[in-house]
Design a protein around this motif. Structure first.
Motif, PDB file in Angstrom:
ATOM      1  N   TYR A   1       2.728   8.907  -6.268  1.00  0.00           N
ATOM      2  CA  TYR A   1       4.051   8.748  -5.651  1.00  0.00           C
ATOM      3  C   TYR A   1       5.159   8.891  -6.697  1.00  0.00           C
ATOM      4  N   GLY A   2       4.818   8.731  -7.961  1.00  0.00           N
ATOM      5  CA  GLY A   2       5.790   8.951  -9.031  1.00  0.00           C
ATOM      6  C   GLY A   2       6.263  10.395  -9.104  1.00  0.00           C
ATOM      7  N   GLU A   3       5.540  11.312  -8.469  1.00  0.00           N
ATOM      8  CA  GLU A   3       5.915  12.731  -8.452  1.00  0.00           C
ATOM      9  C   GLU A   3       6.507  13.159  -7.109  1.00  0.00           C
ATOM     10  N   LYS A   4       6.767  12.220  -6.230  1.00  0.00           N
ATOM     11  CA  LYS A   4       7.178  12.553  -4.860  1.00  0.00           C
ATOM     12  C   LYS A   4       8.457  13.386  -4.809  1.00  0.00           C
ATOM     13  N   VAL A   5       8.532  14.214  -3.773  1.00  0.00           N
ATOM     14  CA  VAL A   5       9.765  14.921  -3.429  1.00  0.00           C
ATOM     15  C   VAL A   5      10.237  14.503  -2.038  1.00  0.00           C
ATOM     16  N   LEU A   6       9.411  13.704  -1.358  1.00  0.00           N
ATOM     17  CA  LEU A   6       9.726  13.207  -0.032  1.00  0.00           C
ATOM     18  C   LEU A   6       9.372  11.723   0.012  1.00  0.00           C
ATOM     19  N   SER A   7      10.361  10.890   0.265  1.00  0.00           N
ATOM     20  CA  SER A   7      10.110   9.455   0.380  1.00  0.00           C
ATOM     21  C   SER A   7       9.555   9.160   1.769  1.00  0.00           C
ATOM     22  N   ILE A   8       8.531   8.322   1.798  1.00  0.00           N
ATOM     23  CA  ILE A   8       7.923   7.937   3.068  1.00  0.00           C
ATOM     24  C   ILE A   8       7.866   6.412   3.100  1.00  0.00           C
ATOM     25  N   ARG A   9       8.610   5.815   4.006  1.00  0.00           N
ATOM     26  CA  ARG A   9       8.643   4.363   4.128  1.00  0.00           C
ATOM     27  C   ARG A   9       7.752   3.954   5.300  1.00  0.00           C
ATOM     28  N   ASP A  10       6.487   3.708   4.978  1.00  0.00           N
ATOM     29  CA  ASP A  10       5.523   3.379   6.019  1.00  0.00           C
ATOM     30  C   ASP A  10       4.771   2.076   5.744  1.00  0.00           C
ATOM     31  N   GLY A  11       5.158   1.359   4.685  1.00  0.00           N
ATOM     32  CA  GLY A  11       4.532   0.094   4.365  1.00  0.00           C
ATOM     33  C   GLY A  11       3.217   0.206   3.607  1.00  0.00           C
ATOM     34  N   LEU A  12       2.711   1.404   3.400  1.00  0.00           N
ATOM     35  CA  LEU A  12       1.475   1.574   2.631  1.00  0.00           C
ATOM     36  C   LEU A  12       1.769   1.445   1.141  1.00  0.00           C
ATOM     37  N   PRO A  13       0.779   1.029   0.338  1.00  0.00           N
ATOM     38  CA  PRO A  13       0.977   0.955  -1.116  1.00  0.00           C
ATOM     39  C   PRO A  13       1.304   2.331  -1.687  1.00  0.00           C
ATOM     40  N   LYS A  14       2.241   2.361  -2.617  1.00  0.00           N
ATOM     41  CA  LYS A  14       2.671   3.595  -3.283  1.00  0.00           C
ATOM     42  C   LYS A  14       2.259   3.507  -4.752  1.00  0.00           C
ATOM     43  N   MET A  15       1.240   4.249  -5.123  1.00  0.00           N
ATOM     44  CA  MET A  15       0.733   4.222  -6.495  1.00  0.00           C
ATOM     45  C   MET A  15       1.504   5.228  -7.349  1.00  0.00           C
ATOM     46  N   LYS A  16       1.908   4.797  -8.539  1.00  0.00           N
ATOM     47  CA  LYS A  16       2.583   5.712  -9.464  1.00  0.00           C
ATOM     48  C   LYS A  16       1.715   6.948  -9.702  1.00  0.00           C
ATOM     49  N   ASP A  17       0.430   6.723  -9.946  1.00  0.00           N
ATOM     50  CA  ASP A  17      -0.533   7.805 -10.111  1.00  0.00           C
ATOM     51  C   ASP A  17      -1.759   7.471  -9.254  1.00  0.00           C
ATOM     52  N   PHE A  18      -2.809   6.913  -9.860  1.00  0.00           N
ATOM     53  CA  PHE A  18      -4.007   6.539  -9.118  1.00  0.00           C
ATOM     54  C   PHE A  18      -4.300   5.057  -9.312  1.00  0.00           C
ATOM     55  N   PRO A  19      -5.085   4.477  -8.397  1.00  0.00           N
ATOM     56  CA  PRO A  19      -5.547   3.106  -8.627  1.00  0.00           C
ATOM     57  C   PRO A  19      -6.354   3.033  -9.927  1.00  0.00           C
TER      58      PRO A  19
ATOM     59  N   GLU B   1      -9.154   1.686 -10.605  1.00  0.00           N
ATOM     60  CA  GLU B   1     -10.585   1.966 -10.437  1.00  0.00           C
ATOM     61  C   GLU B   1     -10.896   3.458 -10.340  1.00  0.00           C
ATOM     62  N   MET B   2      -9.853   4.278 -10.166  1.00  0.00           N
ATOM     63  CA  MET B   2     -10.028   5.729 -10.131  1.00  0.00           C
ATOM     64  C   MET B   2      -9.472   6.385 -11.397  1.00  0.00           C
ATOM     65  N   GLY B   3      -9.246   5.574 -12.428  1.00  0.00           N
ATOM     66  CA  GLY B   3      -8.791   6.118 -13.704  1.00  0.00           C
ATOM     67  C   GLY B   3      -7.287   6.196 -13.879  1.00  0.00           C
ATOM     68  N   GLY B   4      -6.534   5.667 -12.939  1.00  0.00           N
ATOM     69  CA  GLY B   4      -5.077   5.683 -13.019  1.00  0.00           C
ATOM     70  C   GLY B   4      -4.544   4.410 -13.665  1.00  0.00           C
ATOM     71  N   SER B   5      -3.227   4.301 -13.654  1.00  0.00           N
ATOM     72  CA  SER B   5      -2.579   3.141 -14.249  1.00  0.00           C
ATOM     73  C   SER B   5      -2.666   1.903 -13.355  1.00  0.00           C
ATOM     74  N   GLY B   6      -2.824   2.124 -12.052  1.00  0.00           N
ATOM     75  CA  GLY B   6      -2.847   0.999 -11.116  1.00  0.00           C
ATOM     76  C   GLY B   6      -1.460   0.480 -10.785  1.00  0.00           C
ATOM     77  N   VAL B   7      -0.416   1.132 -11.308  1.00  0.00           N
ATOM     78  CA  VAL B   7       0.955   0.682 -11.090  1.00  0.00           C
ATOM     79  C   VAL B   7       1.391   1.056  -9.672  1.00  0.00           C
ATOM     80  N   THR B   8       1.936   0.071  -8.956  1.00  0.00           N
ATOM     81  CA  THR B   8       2.458   0.267  -7.618  1.00  0.00           C
ATOM     82  C   THR B   8       3.975   0.379  -7.692  1.00  0.00           C
ATOM     83  N   LEU B   9       4.514   1.343  -6.953  1.00  0.00           N
ATOM     84  CA  LEU B   9       5.964   1.561  -6.903  1.00  0.00           C
ATOM     85  C   LEU B   9       6.537   0.959  -5.626  1.00  0.00           C
ATOM     86  N   PRO B  10       7.846   0.704  -5.603  1.00  0.00           N
ATOM     87  CA  PRO B  10       8.455   0.171  -4.376  1.00  0.00           C
ATOM     88  C   PRO B  10       8.431   1.201  -3.245  1.00  0.00           C
TER      89      PRO B  10
END
Length: 141
Positions: free
Chosen positions: A111-129, A131-140
Motif C-alpha cells: 500500500y506504500g506504492e498505492k496510486v488509488l486510496s481504498i478506504r474499506d477497513g482492511l489492513p493496509k501493509m506498507k509492503d508485506f506482512p 511472516e512473508m518477508g516484509g516489514s510488517g508495517v501497517t499504514l493508516p
C-alpha cells in the motif's frame, strides 16, 4: 474439498484450484499495476499443488522481471492467469479469472506504492506482512 474452475480470456487455458486459498487481498505494487494495467490487482494465493492446468498448458507463456515472480499468460489471447512466487512457495491466481470463487479480501499489500486510496477497513501493509518477508508495517486507512 472445494474446487473452482478458471480460464484465460479466450478459454484456451483452463485450470482448477482446489481447497482454500492461503490468502486473498489486493496488491498495489508497481509491478502488479503495470502487469494488470490497473491501479490495483486482486490476488488469491494458493499452494502450487492446489493449481491444476486442465487445458492448454502449451498455450501458457512465462515472463519473469525478477526471480520473485514468474508471470503466466495465454499465448493465444494474452489474458493473464497466474504468477508463481517461488520465494513464498505460493502461486497467485488472479481473482478475476476464477469467477466462481467468492473473493474475500483480507489485506492490502504494498500500500506504500498505492496510486488509488481504498478506504474499506482492511489492513493496509506498507509492503508485506512480516511472516512473508516484509516489514510488517501497517499504514493508516
Amino acid at each position: 474439498m472445494s474446487e473452482h474452475k478458471g480460464s484465460c480470456f479466450c478459454g484456451a487455458v483452463e485450470f482448477t484450484v482446489s481447497g482454500e486459498p492461503a490468502a486473498m487481498g489486493y496488491c498495489h505494487c508497481e509491478s502488479c499495476r503495470h502487469w494488470s494495467a490497473g491501479p490495483v490487482n486482486a490476488f488469491t494465493l494458493w499452494k502450487p499443488e492446489a493449481l491444476k492446468v486442465t487445458k492448454g498448458a502449451d498455450h501458457i507463456g512465462t515472463f519473469n522481471k525478477s526471480p520473485t515472480s514468474f508471470r503466466k499468460w495465454c499465448k493465444s489471447c494474452g489474458g493473464h492467469v497466474f504468477s508463481d512466487h517461488p520465494p513464498m512457495g505460493l502461486v497467485d491466481v488472479y481473482a478475476a479469472v476464477i469467477p466462481g470463487l467468492p473473493f474475500r479480501p483480507a489485506v492490502h499489500v504494498n500500500y506504500g506504492e498505492k496510486v488509488l486510496s481504498i478506504r474499506d477497513g482492511l489492513p493496509k501493509m506498507k509492503d508485506f506482512p512480516a511472516e512473508m518477508g516484509g516489514s510488517g508495517v501497517t499504514l493508516p486507512d
